[in-house]
Design an enzyme around this catalytic site. Structure first.
Site, PDB file in Angstrom:
ATOM      1  N   THR A   1     -29.844  -0.396  11.924  1.00 22.78           N
ATOM      2  CA  THR A   1     -30.327  -0.303  10.545  1.00 22.78           C
ATOM      3  C   THR A   1     -29.913   0.998   9.859  1.00 22.78           C
ATOM      4  O   THR A   1     -29.515   1.973  10.503  1.00 22.78           O
ATOM      5  CB  THR A   1     -31.862  -0.396  10.510  1.00 22.78           C
ATOM      6  OG1 THR A   1     -32.430   0.708  11.209  1.00 22.78           O
ATOM      7  CG2 THR A   1     -32.343  -1.704  11.140  1.00 22.78           C
ATOM      8  N   ASP A   2     -30.051   0.968   8.537  1.00 21.58           N
ATOM      9  CA  ASP A   2     -29.856   2.187   7.762  1.00 21.58           C
ATOM     10  C   ASP A   2     -31.212   2.897   7.638  1.00 21.58           C
ATOM     11  O   ASP A   2     -32.196   2.485   8.260  1.00 21.58           O
ATOM     12  CB  ASP A   2     -29.231   1.883   6.394  1.00 21.58           C
ATOM     13  CG  ASP A   2     -30.099   0.994   5.516  1.00 21.58           C
ATOM     14  OD1 ASP A   2     -31.316   0.848   5.784  1.00 21.58           O
ATOM     15  OD2 ASP A   2     -29.562   0.434   4.547  1.00 21.58           O
ATOM     16  N   PHE A   3     -31.300   3.916   6.824  1.00 23.47           N
ATOM     17  CA  PHE A   3     -32.530   4.708   6.745  1.00 23.47           C
ATOM     18  C   PHE A   3     -33.713   3.936   6.144  1.00 23.47           C
ATOM     19  O   PHE A   3     -34.848   4.371   6.254  1.00 23.47           O
ATOM     20  CB  PHE A   3     -32.286   6.005   5.954  1.00 23.47           C
ATOM     21  CG  PHE A   3     -32.006   5.783   4.497  1.00 23.47           C
ATOM     22  CD1 PHE A   3     -33.026   5.872   3.562  1.00 23.47           C
ATOM     23  CD2 PHE A   3     -30.727   5.474   4.062  1.00 23.47           C
ATOM     24  CE1 PHE A   3     -32.777   5.662   2.218  1.00 23.47           C
ATOM     25  CE2 PHE A   3     -30.469   5.266   2.721  1.00 23.47           C
ATOM     26  CZ  PHE A   3     -31.500   5.356   1.787  1.00 23.47           C
ATOM     27  N   THR A   4     -33.459   2.749   5.555  1.00 22.25           N
ATOM     28  CA  THR A   4     -34.554   1.953   4.984  1.00 22.25           C
ATOM     29  C   THR A   4     -35.083   0.900   5.948  1.00 22.25           C
ATOM     30  O   THR A   4     -36.002   0.163   5.610  1.00 22.25           O
ATOM     31  CB  THR A   4     -34.086   1.244   3.691  1.00 22.25           C
ATOM     32  OG1 THR A   4     -33.113   0.257   4.029  1.00 22.25           O
ATOM     33  CG2 THR A   4     -33.536   2.228   2.674  1.00 22.25           C
TER      34      THR A   4
ATOM     35  N   VAL B   1     -33.187  -1.623   6.995  1.00 25.64           N
ATOM     36  CA  VAL B   1     -32.403  -2.834   6.740  1.00 25.64           C
ATOM     37  C   VAL B   1     -31.118  -2.761   7.562  1.00 25.64           C
ATOM     38  O   VAL B   1     -30.525  -1.690   7.701  1.00 25.64           O
ATOM     39  CB  VAL B   1     -32.086  -2.949   5.223  1.00 25.64           C
ATOM     40  CG1 VAL B   1     -31.102  -4.074   4.948  1.00 25.64           C
ATOM     41  CG2 VAL B   1     -33.369  -3.154   4.434  1.00 25.64           C
TER      42      VAL B   1
END
Length: 148
Positions: free
Chosen positions: A26-29, A31
């Protein structure tokens, strides 16, 4: 206790591979990062071949060695997958035409369609030249190909 990693299973001609979304995907969110969808699809294609009896290391060790290369990947990312999601990669090998293999894939979360991909792969020599897949490879795939 069986400690072999799962390679999924076939339902008819469709291969199904469960995948879990981990923090690293995932990315920092939270997602799934867009490039990781391509990785999930790659795992589905590889495990499809493995369960069909086609092993990459055996292809490379033959007297007439070969490998596969993706020449086209068209993905539609329809919904976000998130950390801890349980996803399913659905893969069908549809057509073998000359050196090319045409593959359809979807990624679902339950009944939700998350992503889909149309993939064209080519069978190549180890020197990178296109070649038709060996007869025994096509024979292993034939029962799983689309009948048009």
């Amino acid at each position: 206790m069986n400690q072999t990693p799962t390679a999924g299973w076939f339902e008819g001609r469709e291969h199904r591979l469960p995948v879990r979304v981990y923090y690293e995907d995932t990315d920092f969110t939270g997602v799934v990062y867009h490039a990781n969808y391509a990785r999930y699809f790659e795992r589905g294609r590889s495990d499809f071949l493995r369960l069909a009896g086609v092993h990459h290391n055996e292809l490379a060790a033959r007297d007439d060695p070969s490998a596969f290369v993706v020449t086209r990947l068209a993905m539609d990312l329809l919904k976000a997958a998130r950390i801890d999601d349980a996803l399913m990669v659905h893969t069908t090998y549809d057509i073998v035409r000359g050196p090319r293999l045409f593959i359809s894939q979807t990624l679902t979360r339950g009944y939700d369609l998350i992503a889909r991909a149309g993939v064209e792969a080519a069978c190549i020599t180890l020197g990178g030249r296109p070649r038709k897949p060996s007869r025994d490879l096509v024979d292993k795939l034939r029962p799983l190909l689309r009948n048009d």
